[in-house]
Design an enzyme around this catalytic site. Structure first.
Site, mmCIF file in Angstrom:
data_model
loop_
_atom_site.group_PDB
_atom_site.id
_atom_site.type_symbol
_atom_site.label_atom_id
_atom_site.label_comp_id
_atom_site.label_asym_id
_atom_site.label_seq_id
_atom_site.Cartn_x
_atom_site.Cartn_y
_atom_site.Cartn_z
ATOM 1 N N ARG A 111 -8.350 -6.592 9.215
ATOM 2 C CA ARG A 111 -8.642 -5.182 9.525
ATOM 3 C C ARG A 111 -9.125 -5.155 10.967
ATOM 4 O O ARG A 111 -10.106 -5.795 11.318
ATOM 5 C CB ARG A 111 -9.726 -4.630 8.596
ATOM 6 C CG ARG A 111 -10.333 -3.336 9.114
ATOM 7 C CD ARG A 111 -11.181 -2.624 8.111
ATOM 8 N NE ARG A 111 -10.359 -2.045 7.065
ATOM 9 C CZ ARG A 111 -10.784 -1.095 6.227
ATOM 10 N NH1 ARG A 111 -12.022 -0.626 6.325
ATOM 11 N NH2 ARG A 111 -9.982 -0.617 5.297
ATOM 12 N N HIS A 167 -2.249 1.944 7.349
ATOM 13 C CA HIS A 167 -3.098 1.422 6.268
ATOM 14 C C HIS A 167 -2.225 1.234 5.017
ATOM 15 O O HIS A 167 -2.367 1.948 4.023
ATOM 16 C CB HIS A 167 -4.251 2.395 6.008
ATOM 17 C CG HIS A 167 -5.388 1.809 5.217
ATOM 18 N ND1 HIS A 167 -5.411 0.497 4.795
ATOM 19 C CD2 HIS A 167 -6.554 2.367 4.785
ATOM 20 C CE1 HIS A 167 -6.542 0.280 4.127
ATOM 21 N NE2 HIS A 167 -7.244 1.392 4.108
ATOM 22 N N GLN A 174 -3.707 0.677 1.312
ATOM 23 C CA GLN A 174 -4.232 1.895 0.704
ATOM 24 C C GLN A 174 -3.095 2.700 0.096
ATOM 25 O O GLN A 174 -3.186 3.181 -1.041
ATOM 26 C CB GLN A 174 -4.963 2.735 1.763
ATOM 27 C CG GLN A 174 -5.471 4.074 1.242
ATOM 28 C CD GLN A 174 -6.592 3.928 0.234
ATOM 29 O OE1 GLN A 174 -7.596 3.295 0.524
ATOM 30 N NE2 GLN A 174 -6.442 4.502 -0.958
ATOM 31 N N ASP A 176 -8.296 12.927 4.558
ATOM 32 C CA ASP A 176 -9.030 11.786 5.118
ATOM 33 C C ASP A 176 -9.998 12.366 6.157
ATOM 34 O O ASP A 176 -9.863 13.526 6.572
ATOM 35 C CB ASP A 176 -8.021 10.802 5.760
ATOM 36 C CG ASP A 176 -8.665 9.537 6.315
ATOM 37 O OD1 ASP A 176 -9.817 9.226 5.939
ATOM 38 O OD2 ASP A 176 -8.021 8.850 7.136
ATOM 39 N N CYS A 182 -8.614 8.488 0.598
ATOM 40 C CA CYS A 182 -8.743 7.024 0.719
ATOM 41 C C CYS A 182 -10.197 6.586 0.645
ATOM 42 O O CYS A 182 -10.466 5.442 0.274
ATOM 43 C CB CYS A 182 -8.099 6.547 2.010
ATOM 44 S SG CYS A 182 -8.742 7.366 3.472
ATOM 45 N N ARG A 231 -6.748 -0.112 -5.610
ATOM 46 C CA ARG A 231 -6.720 -1.028 -4.461
ATOM 47 C C ARG A 231 -6.720 -2.473 -4.964
ATOM 48 O O ARG A 231 -6.021 -3.330 -4.428
ATOM 49 C CB ARG A 231 -7.944 -0.804 -3.558
ATOM 50 C CG ARG A 231 -7.988 0.528 -2.833
ATOM 51 C CD ARG A 231 -6.891 0.649 -1.809
ATOM 52 N NE ARG A 231 -6.918 -0.414 -0.818
ATOM 53 C CZ ARG A 231 -7.716 -0.430 0.259
ATOM 54 N NH1 ARG A 231 -8.512 0.583 0.507
ATOM 55 N NH2 ARG A 231 -7.674 -1.439 1.116
#
Ligand code: CP
Ligand code: NVA
Length: 316
Positions: free
Chosen positions: A113, A140, A143, A235, A276, A303
């Site tokens: 990340r 991402h 996700q 988000d 998310c 996840r």
């Protein structure tokens, strides 16, 4: 239950963008994720990563990604190593290409990340082991794989569904466009002028949509985007690394780019709400909408299983 024989087709590959995989590939990843979820919930031991190690490099904060990767590796019989960017020598300037070659001698897989997507591309280029993108400023994909699993679980299908993303044209918007378009969904992004998705990502998603029979559209009006949607997604307005823009973004997005009761009234009855996480209540989503859509936590849970599938298939 006997150990299910997984396909070896994905062994050694990276997982950097959903568009690196076909719709059939992603359906298979989701099937494996569902299988692992059922096995894990039934208390079955799963050992696809027996004796294997994954390095988990974090240059940004994380709750879900860190814990779901660490727990997922353990449930698969392997060992995860949390590697903070502050503690690694990359924090003191050691090149990513050297880090990639060294860690490849120790480990069976890497997750990273970080900020720049180029960093992940360089890591993957120099590593001899699979590299998984655990979020960059651009994408991402882990996700969104979990998001697709959650939508398929709740709605029974993906192709033909309308998904509206309300907010910044950010990493989440990009991966939702990629994944949704690949799977034949109709993805509509509502974002303010100046905060639209990256033009290259949009063009690639449009190409994927042409192949799948889906579509991708970018609008300014959140109500128009939400109209008839089966899935409403949002988000944060300011992502990690954009802390200095927070006040400016609150002015631009405030009061308009919010998932609230009024916006939900425009969506299809029974529309899912996904986020998310972490969520900023009162900003991109109201407390009421957030608390009346527990599927957000199914999404977070998935996840674990989506990433277990990715690791089991790539490290096979
Ligand atoms: N959604 C997500 O990636 O959460 P974390 O930042 O907590 O990992
Ligand atoms: N867009 C957000 C997603 C967090 C999971 C960020 O990059 O901070």
């Amino acid at each position: 239950m006997a150990l299910k024989e997984l396909k070896k087709d994905y062994a050694g590959r990276d997982f950097l963008s959903l568009l690196d995989y076909t719709a059939d590939d992603l359906q298979y990843f989701l099937d494996v994720a569902d299988y692992l979820k059922a096995e894990h919930k039934a208390g079955q031991p799963i050992s696809y990563l027996q004796g294997k190690t994954m390095g988990l490099i974090f240059e940004k904060s994380s709750t879900r990604t860190r814990v779901s990767f660490e727990a997922g590796i353990y449930y698969l019989g392997g060992q995860g190593l949390f590697l903070s960017g502050h503690d690694l020598q990359i924090g003191r300037g050691e090149p990513i290409k050297d880090t990639a070659r060294v860690l490849s001698r120790f480990l069976n897989g890497l997750m990273i990340r970080t900020f720049s997507h180029e960093t992940v591309l360089e890591l993957a280029n120099y590593a001899d082991i699979p590299v998984i993108n655990g979020l960059t400023d651009l994408l991402h994909p882990c996700q969104v794989l979990a998001d697709l699993q959650t939508i398929r679980e709740h709605k029974g299908r993906l192709a033909g569904l309308k998904m509206a993303f309300i907010g910044d044209g950010n990493n989440m918007a990009h991966s939702l466009m990629n994944g949704g378009a690949r799977m034949g969904m109709h993805v509509v992004i509502a974002c303010p002028e100046g905060y639209q998705p990256d033009a290259q990502v949009l063009a690639a998603a449009e190409e994927a949509a042409r192949e799948s029979g889906g579509s991708v559209q970018v609008l300014a009006d959140p109500m128009a985007a939400a109209a008839g949607a089966d899935v409403i997604y949002t988000d944060v307005w300011a992502s990690m690394g954009q802390e200095s823009e927070k006040a400016e973004r609150e002015k631009v997005f405030g009061g308009v780019y919010q998932v609230n009761e009024q916006l939900m009234a425009a969506a299809n009855p029974g529309a899912m709400v996904l986020h998310c996480l972490p969520a900023h209540r009162g900003e991109e989503i109201t407390e009421d909408v957030f608390e009346t859509h527990p599927e957000i936590f199914d999404e977070a849970e998935n996840r674990l299983y989506a990433q277990m599938a990715v690791m089991a298939l790539l490290l096979a």
